[in-house]
Design an enzyme around this catalytic site. Sequence first.
Site, PDB file in Angstrom:
ATOM      1  CE  LYS A 136      -9.411 -68.539  86.976  1.00 51.25           C
ATOM      2  NZ  LYS A 136      -8.682 -70.034  86.065  1.00 51.25           N
ATOM      3  CG  ASP A 162     -11.994 -67.662  83.431  1.00 53.41           C
ATOM      4  OD1 ASP A 162     -12.859 -67.746  83.508  1.00 53.41           O
ATOM      5  OD2 ASP A 162     -10.491 -67.922  83.481  1.00 53.41           O
TER       6      ASP A 162
HETATM    7  P1  ATP Z   1      -6.989 -68.918  82.642  1.00 53.26           P
HETATM    8  O1  ATP Z   1      -6.774 -68.901  84.339  1.00 53.26           O
HETATM    9  O2  ATP Z   1      -7.811 -67.465  82.311  1.00 53.26           O
HETATM   10  O3  ATP Z   1      -7.823 -69.721  80.970  1.00 53.26           O
HETATM   11  P2  ATP Z   1      -3.748 -67.857  82.147  1.00 53.26           P
HETATM   12  O4  ATP Z   1      -4.201 -67.565  83.567  1.00 53.26           O
HETATM   13  O5  ATP Z   1      -4.224 -69.504  82.048  1.00 53.26           O
HETATM   14  O6  ATP Z   1      -5.959 -67.939  82.272  1.00 53.26           O
HETATM   15  P3  ATP Z   1      -3.660 -65.708  81.009  1.00 53.26           P
HETATM   16  O7  ATP Z   1      -2.786 -64.749  81.660  1.00 53.26           O
HETATM   17  O8  ATP Z   1      -4.710 -65.385  80.753  1.00 53.26           O
HETATM   18  O9  ATP Z   1      -3.578 -67.142  81.394  1.00 53.26           O
HETATM   19  O10 ATP Z   1      -3.089 -65.589  79.979  1.00 53.26           O
HETATM   20  C1  ATP Z   1      -3.174 -66.950  78.321  1.00 53.26           C
HETATM   21  C2  ATP Z   1      -2.418 -65.733  77.198  1.00 53.26           C
HETATM   22  O11 ATP Z   1      -3.144 -65.075  76.901  1.00 53.26           O
HETATM   23  C3  ATP Z   1      -1.767 -65.427  77.648  1.00 53.26           C
HETATM   24  O12 ATP Z   1      -0.266 -66.299  76.888  1.00 53.26           O
HETATM   25  C4  ATP Z   1      -1.096 -63.404  76.480  1.00 53.26           C
HETATM   26  O13 ATP Z   1      -0.253 -64.212  75.306  1.00 53.26           O
HETATM   27  C5  ATP Z   1      -2.671 -63.306  76.266  1.00 53.26           C
HETATM   28  N1  ATP Z   1      -2.850 -61.787  77.135  1.00 53.26           N
HETATM   29  C6  ATP Z   1      -3.281 -61.164  76.451  1.00 53.26           C
HETATM   30  N2  ATP Z   1      -3.697 -60.140  77.409  1.00 53.26           N
HETATM   31  C7  ATP Z   1      -2.853 -60.901  78.177  1.00 53.26           C
HETATM   32  C8  ATP Z   1      -2.521 -60.113  79.974  1.00 53.26           C
HETATM   33  N3  ATP Z   1      -3.694 -58.596  79.457  1.00 53.26           N
HETATM   34  N4  ATP Z   1      -2.344 -60.234  80.455  1.00 53.26           N
HETATM   35  C9  ATP Z   1      -1.815 -61.418  80.301  1.00 53.26           C
HETATM   36  N5  ATP Z   1      -2.072 -62.654  79.201  1.00 53.26           N
HETATM   37  C10 ATP Z   1      -2.139 -61.725  78.417  1.00 53.26           C
END
Ligand code: ATP
Length: 300
Positions: A11, A138
């Site tokens: 997203k 989210d």
């Molecule tokens: P958001 O946009 O919802 O704030 P994000 O995209 O910034 O999230 P994610 O990629 O969801 O961040 O990852 C955040 C943290 O979650 C990562 O640093 C990782 O350690 C942990 N994590 C746990 N499960 C997962 C997964 N299946 N995929 C990615 N990261 C994961």
Amino acid sequence: MSSVTVRVPAKVNVQLSVGPLREDGYHDLVNVFHAVSIFDEVVAKESEGMTVSVVGEWADQVPVDDGNLAIQAARALAKHAGRTYGAELVIHKAIPVAGGMAGGSADAAGALVACNELWGLGLPLEDLMEIAGDLGSDVPFSLLGGTAVGTGRGEQLSQLPTGGLFHWVFAVAEGGLSTAKVYAECDRLRAETGADVPWPELDEALLAALRAGDAPALGARLANDLQLAALTLRPDLAGTLDEGRRHGALGALVSGSGPTCAFLATDADHARDLASTLSQFAGCTTAVPAHGPVPGAALL
Ligand code: ATP
């Protein structure tokens, strides 16, 4: 059924308005989510125990223990069903990790849909949405997809009509940004200036642009209250945003808590060209074209 595959999108937030810090530590948000065509795939296979593994471009950055959101989702679903189930989950990772594109939430949503099918539970979307809301703010949107506005902590969702496809480029930056740290920096900057933080309101001009499929109008209304904090923590991102604007982006912003930067292109050809330009730019690890809106977690 011995194996199920679910595709689930990333997203971008086209409006992220962050209200004052609440006493419970959360913020009231107006969060307009838009699902885009960068997809993780979650495969769930029959198994006695519960395991997760990750393959693909960003695999080495994702935990494969109980910290993985997909395994947490599978366990929450089993608990909801009141039984002990097993699954071998395999995540094919294409969504940048810790990039502000809700990759972990996408995998959690994917695991809910996959395990619901694998275990023959037949739970309706409303039940999955409820479990998703407990997993993270989210996750419900990753189930739903399309374009939607989240209010409250972002988890009360309503779908928004859109008129046609928008074309995007996502520039992935080195390293990640912790969502919690970006919110904390936003609070710190606000406390420093002492300015009143307005109550978040849905931008009517943005809604009209989405409804009309009007990319120039949408580009002019893109807004992210976390951007200043993300740029304070990662000043290098300002150069990336400028580079995209200089190459004709209709709008440029940090995606969610960053550090991925999102650019709205005029059409699919422009998105392809802009992605190729930005992927040469020193501040970018890679840049990928994508379109939205796309559906949420779906069985393949
Ligand atoms: P958001 O946009 O919802 O704030 P994000 O995209 O910034 O999230 P994610 O990629 O969801 O961040 O990852 C955040 C943290 O979650 C990562 O640093 C990782 O350690 C942990 N994590 C746990 N499960 C997962 C997964 N299946 N995929 C990615 N990261 C994961």
